[in-house]
Design an enzyme around this catalytic site. Structure first.
Site, PDB file in Angstrom:
ATOM      1  N   GLU A  20       0.993  -1.335   0.004  1.00 52.68           N
ATOM      2  CA  GLU A  20      -0.033  -0.070   0.061  1.00 52.68           C
ATOM      3  C   GLU A  20       0.936   1.167  -0.014  1.00 52.68           C
ATOM      4  O   GLU A  20       1.961   1.342   0.666  1.00 52.68           O
ATOM      5  CB  GLU A  20      -0.835  -0.002   1.252  1.00 52.68           C
ATOM      6  CG  GLU A  20      -2.039  -0.671   1.265  1.00 52.68           C
ATOM      7  CD  GLU A  20      -2.845  -0.643   2.620  1.00 52.68           C
ATOM      8  OE1 GLU A  20      -2.779   0.431   3.181  1.00 52.68           O
ATOM      9  OE2 GLU A  20      -3.039  -1.607   3.068  1.00 52.68           O
ATOM     10  N   SER A  27       9.371   6.644  10.531  1.00 49.24           N
ATOM     11  CA  SER A  27       8.881   5.928  11.749  1.00 49.24           C
ATOM     12  C   SER A  27       9.597   4.514  12.077  1.00 49.24           C
ATOM     13  O   SER A  27       9.548   3.788  11.441  1.00 49.24           O
ATOM     14  CB  SER A  27       7.355   5.966  11.465  1.00 49.24           C
ATOM     15  OG  SER A  27       6.843   5.564  12.809  1.00 49.24           O
ATOM     16  N   CYS A  50       3.012   8.481   1.680  1.00 46.14           N
ATOM     17  CA  CYS A  50       3.005   7.652   2.883  1.00 46.14           C
ATOM     18  C   CYS A  50       3.647   6.245   2.114  1.00 46.14           C
ATOM     19  O   CYS A  50       2.703   5.682   1.436  1.00 46.14           O
ATOM     20  CB  CYS A  50       1.996   7.214   3.664  1.00 46.14           C
ATOM     21  SG  CYS A  50       2.230   6.083   4.928  1.00 46.14           S
ATOM     22  N   CYS A 108       5.582  -7.245   7.935  1.00 49.93           N
ATOM     23  CA  CYS A 108       6.567  -6.649   8.866  1.00 49.93           C
ATOM     24  C   CYS A 108       6.513  -7.922   9.844  1.00 49.93           C
ATOM     25  O   CYS A 108       5.963  -8.643  10.130  1.00 49.93           O
ATOM     26  CB  CYS A 108       5.739  -5.582   9.685  1.00 49.93           C
ATOM     27  SG  CYS A 108       6.847  -4.811  10.807  1.00 49.93           S
ATOM     28  N   CYS A 160       3.415  -5.779  16.488  1.00 51.99           N
ATOM     29  CA  CYS A 160       2.629  -4.890  17.095  1.00 51.99           C
ATOM     30  C   CYS A 160       1.162  -5.429  17.255  1.00 51.99           C
ATOM     31  O   CYS A 160       0.892  -5.587  15.790  1.00 51.99           O
ATOM     32  CB  CYS A 160       2.936  -3.437  16.673  1.00 51.99           C
ATOM     33  SG  CYS A 160       4.638  -3.023  16.651  1.00 51.99           S
ATOM     34  N   HIS A 210       3.587   4.639  22.283  1.00 48.69           N
ATOM     35  CA  HIS A 210       2.587   4.167  22.412  1.00 48.69           C
ATOM     36  C   HIS A 210       2.219   3.611  23.881  1.00 48.69           C
ATOM     37  O   HIS A 210       0.909   3.263  24.155  1.00 48.69           O
ATOM     38  CB  HIS A 210       2.307   2.712  21.408  1.00 48.69           C
ATOM     39  CG  HIS A 210       2.235   3.119  20.201  1.00 48.69           C
ATOM     40  ND1 HIS A 210       1.968   4.393  19.521  1.00 48.69           N
ATOM     41  CD2 HIS A 210       2.617   2.454  19.138  1.00 48.69           C
ATOM     42  CE1 HIS A 210       2.019   4.281  18.151  1.00 48.69           C
ATOM     43  NE2 HIS A 210       2.532   3.190  17.955  1.00 48.69           N
ATOM     44  N   GLY A 265       5.877  -2.269   7.276  1.00 52.96           N
ATOM     45  CA  GLY A 265       7.117  -2.425   7.422  1.00 52.96           C
ATOM     46  C   GLY A 265       7.828  -1.588   8.409  1.00 52.96           C
ATOM     47  O   GLY A 265       7.395  -0.650   8.860  1.00 52.96           O
ATOM     48  N   GLU A 266       9.087  -2.162   8.972  1.00 55.34           N
ATOM     49  CA  GLU A 266      10.005  -1.575   9.789  1.00 55.34           C
ATOM     50  C   GLU A 266      11.127  -0.988   9.086  1.00 55.34           C
ATOM     51  O   GLU A 266      12.163  -1.569   8.524  1.00 55.34           O
ATOM     52  CB  GLU A 266      10.119  -2.378  10.986  1.00 55.34           C
ATOM     53  CG  GLU A 266      11.130  -1.918  11.823  1.00 55.34           C
ATOM     54  CD  GLU A 266      11.023  -0.281  12.566  1.00 55.34           C
ATOM     55  OE1 GLU A 266      10.045  -0.166  12.990  1.00 55.34           O
ATOM     56  OE2 GLU A 266      12.066   0.491  12.300  1.00 55.34           O
ATOM     57  N   CYS A 322      -4.407   1.598   8.332  1.00 54.35           N
ATOM     58  CA  CYS A 322      -3.298   1.173   8.075  1.00 54.35           C
ATOM     59  C   CYS A 322      -3.050  -0.285   7.916  1.00 54.35           C
ATOM     60  O   CYS A 322      -3.638  -1.268   8.876  1.00 54.35           O
ATOM     61  CB  CYS A 322      -2.275   1.513   9.552  1.00 54.35           C
ATOM     62  SG  CYS A 322      -2.656   2.972   9.988  1.00 54.35           S
ATOM     63  N   ASN A 371      -6.550   3.001  14.874  1.00 53.28           N
ATOM     64  CA  ASN A 371      -7.769   2.443  13.945  1.00 53.28           C
ATOM     65  C   ASN A 371      -7.907   1.285  14.223  1.00 53.28           C
ATOM     66  O   ASN A 371      -6.928   0.181  14.218  1.00 53.28           O
ATOM     67  CB  ASN A 371      -6.993   2.543  12.354  1.00 53.28           C
ATOM     68  CG  ASN A 371      -6.853   3.829  11.984  1.00 53.28           C
ATOM     69  OD1 ASN A 371      -7.916   4.581  12.089  1.00 53.28           O
ATOM     70  ND2 ASN A 371      -5.651   4.100  11.613  1.00 53.28           N
ATOM     71  N   CYS A 392      -1.643  -3.677  14.821  1.00 51.32           N
ATOM     72  CA  CYS A 392      -1.486  -3.350  13.479  1.00 51.32           C
ATOM     73  C   CYS A 392      -1.396  -4.519  12.492  1.00 51.32           C
ATOM     74  O   CYS A 392      -1.118  -5.621  12.579  1.00 51.32           O
ATOM     75  CB  CYS A 392       0.355  -3.046  13.412  1.00 51.32           C
ATOM     76  SG  CYS A 392       0.955  -2.463  11.840  1.00 51.32           S
TER      77      CYS A 392
END
Ligand code: SAH
Length: 345
Positions: free
Chosen positions: A93, A192, A106, A113, A117, A217, A160-161, A334, A291, A120
């Site tokens: 995306e 990020s 973005c 990933c 988390c 977070h 992804g990280e 996301c 979200n 996510c």
């Protein structure tokens, strides 16, 4: 499928070396870089000012990895969400956000990933593969081609990280900021991270002028571990000192991202601790009502409670914003979009 290397991933210096290795003159590197990053050529055949023999030799060693928009969702507020198909059939995306200061994109840095988390969607199926630097840049180019306008800002906050794909990510930064190509100002780029300490320090040493956003977070290790497995590996105190090092080395203020989960991290004690951390870093705080994703059970903090929290932070002299929700009518938070698309195939 391709076992050949992605030529679009080569930074200018690496391209120069690659061209020299083929026994070609240096100006050929300038021509190829221009074809890839200004004219956005998607095949060697289009590079008509290169001799046929050179085009053939390039094609035998390299590919230009495809990033094709196969679906574009358009919101009434101007937000566009792209499903990009990659050369190997994987999809990612990319999101266009329209701000008064211009177009921001973005991008994703990995397919899936592995950070895990709990809130996510991108991590539900684990990591599929890293994206190349060229595939990251091509997401920006694809959006520019779609809207016929320049993109001036980039955030690396898709799936992804980025610091788990460090070499490709840093090559991407070099590529996209290169004035011979897209020339996007480093100060207009935000990356990020969930907090990979050694990589935050390595990135600081590069002294790029990009903004680093930390996905905080939660304000204690115990709480953070409940929602972010990476907290088992790196303690908050170490993450915070790495962020301080980033600020001191680059002069760039850190952004703390704080996703609000109702009843979990939005209480008065949380506001106090968050203020303390933000103050100690001179950081900006970005509050994000979470979200909800289908796979997990988390509820977002109400708008009202988010504003109360914001006011508390402001009383403590913290610079804070609540992230504007954009593209709500195209309903894809996301990571959700990619999973829906995959299921429909
Ligand atoms: N891996 C990086 C970048 C990708 S996620 C990171 O962890 O920072 C970008 C931001 O969106 C992160 O702050 C992430 O925690 C947040 N995010 C992920 N899923 C979310 C959700 N369902 N609701 C709100 N924010 C979410």
């Amino acid at each position: 499928m391709s076992e050949k290397k992605d030529i679009r991933s080569l930074t200018y210096d690496k391209l120069k070396d690659a061209v020299a290795a083929l026994g070609e003159k240096k100006f050929r590197a300038d021509q190829i870089f221009d074809w890839l990053h200004v004219k956005k050529a998607d095949s060697f055949d289009r590079m008509t000012n290169l001799p046929l023999g050179l085009r053939g030799r390039l094609a035998s060693e390299y590919d230009i990895y495809e990033v094709r928009a196969v679906q574009v969702l358009k919101s009434s507020d101007g937000t566009r969400k792209y499903i990009h198909r990659l050369y190997d059939g994987n999809v990612i995306e990319t999101v266009l956000l329209k701000y008064d200061y211009g177009n921001s994109v973005c991008i994703s840095s990995q397919v899936g990933c592995r950070m895990g988390c709990r809130f996510c969607a991108s991590t539900v199926d684990g990591l599929v593969r890293d994206l190349t630097a060229g595939e990251m840049a091509a997401q920006v180019y694809s959006v520019e081609a779609d809207i016929g306008e320049r993109v001036g800002h980039v955030v690396v906050m898709g799936s992804g990280e980025p610091l788990d794909n460090y070499d490709n990510f840093t090559d991407f930064i070099e590529l996209i900021t290169d004035n011979r190509g897209a020339g996007i100002g480093a100060r207009n780029i935000t990356a990020s991270t969930c907090g990979l300490v050694p990589k935050i320090r390595e990135l600081a040493d590069r002294r790029y002028q990009i903004t680093l956003a930390l996905s905080l977070h939660a304000t204690s290790d115990e709480k953070r571990k409940e929602i972010m497995p990476v907290a088992n590996k790196y303690a908050l105190s170490d993450i915070i000192s790495a962020c301080r090092y980033y600020f001191e080395t680059t002069g760039r203020r850190i952004t703390l991202e704080y996703s609000l989960i109702s009843g979990f991290n939005d209480g008065p004690e949380d506001a106090g601790e968050l203020s303390r951390i933000a103050k100690s870093l001179g950081a900006h705080v970005n509050l994000i009502p979470i979200n909800p994703i289908e796979e997990r059970k988390y509820r977002a903090t109400s708008r009202n409670d988010a504003v109360l929290l914001k006011n508390k932070l402001e009383k403590n002299d913290i610079n804070v914003t609540i992230r504007r929700e954009m593209g709500r009518d195209i309903q894809a938070s996301c990571g959700q979009l990619r999973r829906k698309y995959m299921e429909s195939m």
